[in-house]
Design a protein around this motif. Structure first.
Motif, PDB file in Angstrom:
ATOM      1  N   ASP A 295       0.868  -1.175   0.000  1.00 23.95           N
ATOM      2  CA  ASP A 295       0.000   0.000   0.000  1.00 23.95           C
ATOM      3  C   ASP A 295       0.901   1.219   0.000  1.00 23.95           C
ATOM      4  OD1 ASP A 295      -2.329   1.515   0.068  1.00 23.95           O
ATOM      5  OD2 ASP A 295      -2.390   1.504   2.266  1.00 23.95           O
ATOM      6  N   MET A 296       0.724   2.093  -0.988  1.00 25.24           N
ATOM      7  CA  MET A 296       1.575   3.278  -1.105  1.00 25.24           C
ATOM      8  C   MET A 296       0.739   4.535  -0.972  1.00 25.24           C
ATOM      9  SD  MET A 296       4.150   2.116  -4.155  1.00 25.24           S
ATOM     10  CE  MET A 296       5.361   3.369  -3.786  1.00 25.24           C
ATOM     11  N   ALA A 297       1.276   5.476  -0.206  1.00 27.24           N
ATOM     12  CA  ALA A 297       0.666   6.794  -0.061  1.00 27.24           C
ATOM     13  C   ALA A 297       1.793   7.819  -0.165  1.00 27.24           C
ATOM     14  CB  ALA A 297      -0.052   6.916   1.278  1.00 27.24           C
ATOM     15  N   GLY A 298       1.947   8.397  -1.332  1.00 29.99           N
ATOM     16  CA  GLY A 298       3.032   9.351  -1.551  1.00 29.99           C
ATOM     17  C   GLY A 298       4.373   8.650  -1.483  1.00 29.99           C
ATOM     18  N   THR A 299       5.207   9.096  -0.553  1.00 32.30           N
ATOM     19  CA  THR A 299       6.544   8.508  -0.417  1.00 32.30           C
ATOM     20  C   THR A 299       6.615   7.490   0.712  1.00 32.30           C
ATOM     21  OG1 THR A 299       7.253  10.306   1.028  1.00 32.30           O
ATOM     22  CG2 THR A 299       7.658  10.578  -1.337  1.00 32.30           C
ATOM     23  N   PHE A 300       5.482   7.048   1.206  1.00 31.49           N
ATOM     24  CA  PHE A 300       5.429   6.073   2.292  1.00 31.49           C
ATOM     25  C   PHE A 300       4.700   4.831   1.802  1.00 31.49           C
ATOM     26  CE2 PHE A 300       3.345   4.233   6.060  1.00 31.49           C
ATOM     27  CZ  PHE A 300       4.458   4.003   6.851  1.00 31.49           C
ATOM     28  N   ALA A 301       5.256   3.665   2.115  1.00 28.45           N
ATOM     29  CA  ALA A 301       4.621   2.404   1.718  1.00 28.45           C
ATOM     30  C   ALA A 301       4.624   1.439   2.890  1.00 28.45           C
ATOM     31  CB  ALA A 301       5.355   1.784   0.538  1.00 28.45           C
ATOM     32  N   THR A 302       3.625   0.588   2.920  1.00 28.49           N
ATOM     33  CA  THR A 302       3.605  -0.524   3.862  1.00 28.49           C
ATOM     34  C   THR A 302       3.490  -1.797   3.044  1.00 28.49           C
ATOM     35  OG1 THR A 302       1.202  -0.390   4.108  1.00 28.49           O
ATOM     36  CG2 THR A 302       2.540   0.795   5.744  1.00 28.49           C
ATOM     37  N   ALA A 303       4.020  -2.868   3.584  1.00 27.72           N
ATOM     38  CA  ALA A 303       3.974  -4.156   2.898  1.00 27.72           C
ATOM     39  C   ALA A 303       4.166  -5.256   3.922  1.00 27.72           C
ATOM     40  CB  ALA A 303       5.061  -4.225   1.826  1.00 27.72           C
ATOM     41  N   THR A 304       3.901  -6.486   3.505  1.00 28.64           N
ATOM     42  CA  THR A 304       4.136  -7.622   4.388  1.00 28.64           C
ATOM     43  C   THR A 304       5.127  -8.576   3.733  1.00 28.64           C
ATOM     44  OG1 THR A 304       2.241  -8.821   3.495  1.00 28.64           O
ATOM     45  CG2 THR A 304       1.856  -7.502   5.475  1.00 28.64           C
ATOM     46  N   CYS A 305       5.855  -9.272   4.593  1.00 30.94           N
ATOM     47  CA  CYS A 305       6.797 -10.298   4.146  1.00 30.94           C
ATOM     48  C   CYS A 305       6.632 -11.484   5.094  1.00 30.94           C
ATOM     49  CB  CYS A 305       8.229  -9.766   4.170  1.00 30.94           C
ATOM     50  SG  CYS A 305       8.881  -9.429   5.824  1.00 30.94           S
ATOM     51  N   ALA A 306       7.432 -12.500   4.903  1.00 33.17           N
ATOM     52  CA  ALA A 306       7.381 -13.653   5.804  1.00 33.17           C
ATOM     53  C   ALA A 306       7.746 -13.197   7.219  1.00 33.17           C
ATOM     54  CB  ALA A 306       8.357 -14.724   5.335  1.00 33.17           C
ATOM     55  N   PRO A 307       7.052 -13.702   8.224  1.00 32.12           N
ATOM     56  CA  PRO A 307       7.368 -13.299   9.597  1.00 32.12           C
ATOM     57  C   PRO A 307       8.758 -13.756  10.026  1.00 32.12           C
ATOM     58  CG  PRO A 307       5.280 -14.497   9.493  1.00 32.12           C
ATOM     59  CD  PRO A 307       5.906 -14.587   8.154  1.00 32.12           C
ATOM     60  N   PHE A 308       9.363 -12.958  10.877  1.00 34.15           N
ATOM     61  CA  PHE A 308      10.621 -13.262  11.567  1.00 34.15           C
ATOM     62  C   PHE A 308      11.865 -13.192  10.685  1.00 34.15           C
ATOM     63  CE2 PHE A 308       7.133 -15.690  13.583  1.00 34.15           C
ATOM     64  CZ  PHE A 308       6.952 -14.840  14.657  1.00 34.15           C
ATOM     65  N   VAL A 309      11.736 -12.713   9.456  1.00 36.77           N
ATOM     66  CA  VAL A 309      12.912 -12.460   8.612  1.00 36.77           C
ATOM     67  C   VAL A 309      12.982 -10.976   8.227  1.00 36.77           C
ATOM     68  CG1 VAL A 309      13.051 -14.808   7.698  1.00 36.77           C
ATOM     69  CG2 VAL A 309      11.680 -13.095   6.497  1.00 36.77           C
ATOM     70  N   GLU A 310      12.218 -10.146   8.914  1.00 35.72           N
ATOM     71  CA  GLU A 310      12.095  -8.737   8.562  1.00 35.72           C
ATOM     72  C   GLU A 310      13.433  -7.985   8.532  1.00 35.72           C
ATOM     73  OE1 GLU A 310      10.554 -10.231  11.049  1.00 35.72           O
ATOM     74  OE2 GLU A 310       8.398  -9.991  10.835  1.00 35.72           O
ATOM     75  N   PRO A 311      14.330  -8.167   9.524  1.00 38.42           N
ATOM     76  CA  PRO A 311      15.596  -7.417   9.470  1.00 38.42           C
ATOM     77  C   PRO A 311      16.402  -7.691   8.205  1.00 38.42           C
ATOM     78  CG  PRO A 311      15.258  -8.297  11.669  1.00 38.42           C
ATOM     79  CD  PRO A 311      14.206  -8.909  10.786  1.00 38.42           C
ATOM     80  N   SER A 312      16.493  -8.945   7.791  1.00 35.13           N
ATOM     81  CA  SER A 312      17.258  -9.251   6.578  1.00 35.13           C
ATOM     82  C   SER A 312      16.538  -8.736   5.335  1.00 35.13           C
ATOM     83  CB  SER A 312      17.551 -10.739   6.465  1.00 35.13           C
ATOM     84  OG  SER A 312      16.361 -11.477   6.373  1.00 35.13           O
ATOM     85  N   VAL A 313      15.219  -8.799   5.304  1.00 31.21           N
ATOM     86  CA  VAL A 313      14.462  -8.266   4.167  1.00 31.21           C
ATOM     87  C   VAL A 313      14.679  -6.757   4.071  1.00 31.21           C
ATOM     88  CG1 VAL A 313      12.139  -7.857   3.250  1.00 31.21           C
ATOM     89  CG2 VAL A 313      12.738 -10.101   4.143  1.00 31.21           C
ATOM     90  N   CYS A 314      14.647  -6.059   5.199  1.00 29.11           N
ATOM     91  CA  CYS A 314      14.860  -4.605   5.189  1.00 29.11           C
ATOM     92  C   CYS A 314      16.259  -4.263   4.682  1.00 29.11           C
ATOM     93  CB  CYS A 314      14.638  -4.028   6.585  1.00 29.11           C
ATOM     94  SG  CYS A 314      12.910  -4.035   7.105  1.00 29.11           S
ATOM     95  N   ARG A 315      17.270  -4.990   5.144  1.00 34.17           N
ATOM     96  CA  ARG A 315      18.639  -4.737   4.675  1.00 34.17           C
ATOM     97  C   ARG A 315      18.744  -4.968   3.169  1.00 34.17           C
ATOM     98  NH1 ARG A 315      19.920  -7.392   9.481  1.00 34.17           N
ATOM     99  NH2 ARG A 315      20.240  -9.362   8.373  1.00 34.17           N
ATOM    100  N   GLU A 316      18.129  -6.033   2.677  1.00 34.06           N
ATOM    101  CA  GLU A 316      18.179  -6.331   1.244  1.00 34.06           C
ATOM    102  C   GLU A 316      17.441  -5.277   0.424  1.00 34.06           C
ATOM    103  OE1 GLU A 316      16.761 -10.315   0.683  1.00 34.06           O
ATOM    104  OE2 GLU A 316      18.283 -11.143   2.031  1.00 34.06           O
ATOM    105  N   LEU A 317      16.298  -4.806   0.917  1.00 34.44           N
ATOM    106  CA  LEU A 317      15.569  -3.750   0.214  1.00 34.44           C
ATOM    107  C   LEU A 317      16.422  -2.502   0.087  1.00 34.44           C
ATOM    108  CD1 LEU A 317      12.012  -4.058   1.809  1.00 34.44           C
ATOM    109  CD2 LEU A 317      12.575  -4.400  -0.607  1.00 34.44           C
ATOM    110  N   GLU A 318      17.022  -2.074   1.207  1.00 40.87           N
ATOM    111  CA  GLU A 318      17.847  -0.866   1.201  1.00 40.87           C
ATOM    112  C   GLU A 318      19.084  -1.042   0.316  1.00 40.87           C
ATOM    113  OE1 GLU A 318      18.518  -0.243   5.354  1.00 40.87           O
ATOM    114  OE2 GLU A 318      16.690   0.942   5.572  1.00 40.87           O
ATOM    115  N   ARG A 319      19.637  -2.230   0.273  1.00 42.08           N
ATOM    116  CA  ARG A 319      20.847  -2.491  -0.511  1.00 42.08           C
ATOM    117  C   ARG A 319      20.545  -2.630  -2.005  1.00 42.08           C
ATOM    118  NH1 ARG A 319      22.655  -7.923   0.912  1.00 42.08           N
ATOM    119  NH2 ARG A 319      21.247  -8.477  -0.770  1.00 42.08           N
ATOM    120  N   ASP A 320      19.455  -3.318  -2.347  1.00 42.17           N
ATOM    121  CA  ASP A 320      19.219  -3.706  -3.738  1.00 42.17           C
ATOM    122  C   ASP A 320      18.338  -2.758  -4.545  1.00 42.17           C
ATOM    123  OD1 ASP A 320      20.736  -5.895  -3.103  1.00 42.17           O
ATOM    124  OD2 ASP A 320      19.036  -7.279  -2.931  1.00 42.17           O
TER     125      ASP A 320
END
Length: 97
Positions: free
Chosen positions: A44-69
């Motif tokens: 869900d995107m509103a301007g420059t802010f978005a929310t999303a879901t991923c698999a539970p309990f892997v959020e820190p690695s997903v966030c690092r990969e998003l920021e990196r890739d």
């Protein structure tokens, strides 16, 4: 939850829920498609802010990969519950398990 400290009990993280900042000049449609291609759901995107879901309990690695890739990402972090804490009479915080 990373610990049982009062700050983690009062302000818990939501498993699988992410908050994502999108750079101002990013194409919103392309950004949403790139997030979906990355494997995120319920985007869900509103301007420059978005929310999303991923698999539970892997959020820190997903966030690092998003920021990196993905170059259009300003930040990615876990979503959490924030409750107003006012120590004036009449306000109280309780956690129901």
């Amino acid at each position: 939850m990373t610990s049982r400290s009062s700050s983690h009990l009062i302000f818990p993280r939501i498993a699988g829920s992410l908050m994502i900042g999108i750079k101002e000049d990013a194409d919103r449609a392309a950004a949403k498609q790139a997030l979906a291609d990355f494997g995120l759901q319920d985007i869900d995107m509103a301007g420059t802010f978005a929310t999303a879901t991923c698999a539970p309990f892997v959020e820190p690695s997903v966030c690092r990969e998003l920021e990196r890739d993905l170059d259009f990402i300003k930040y990615a972090e876990m979503n959490g519950v924030v409750r107003l804490i006012d120590f004036s009479p009449g306000w109280m915080v309780k956690r129901l398990i």
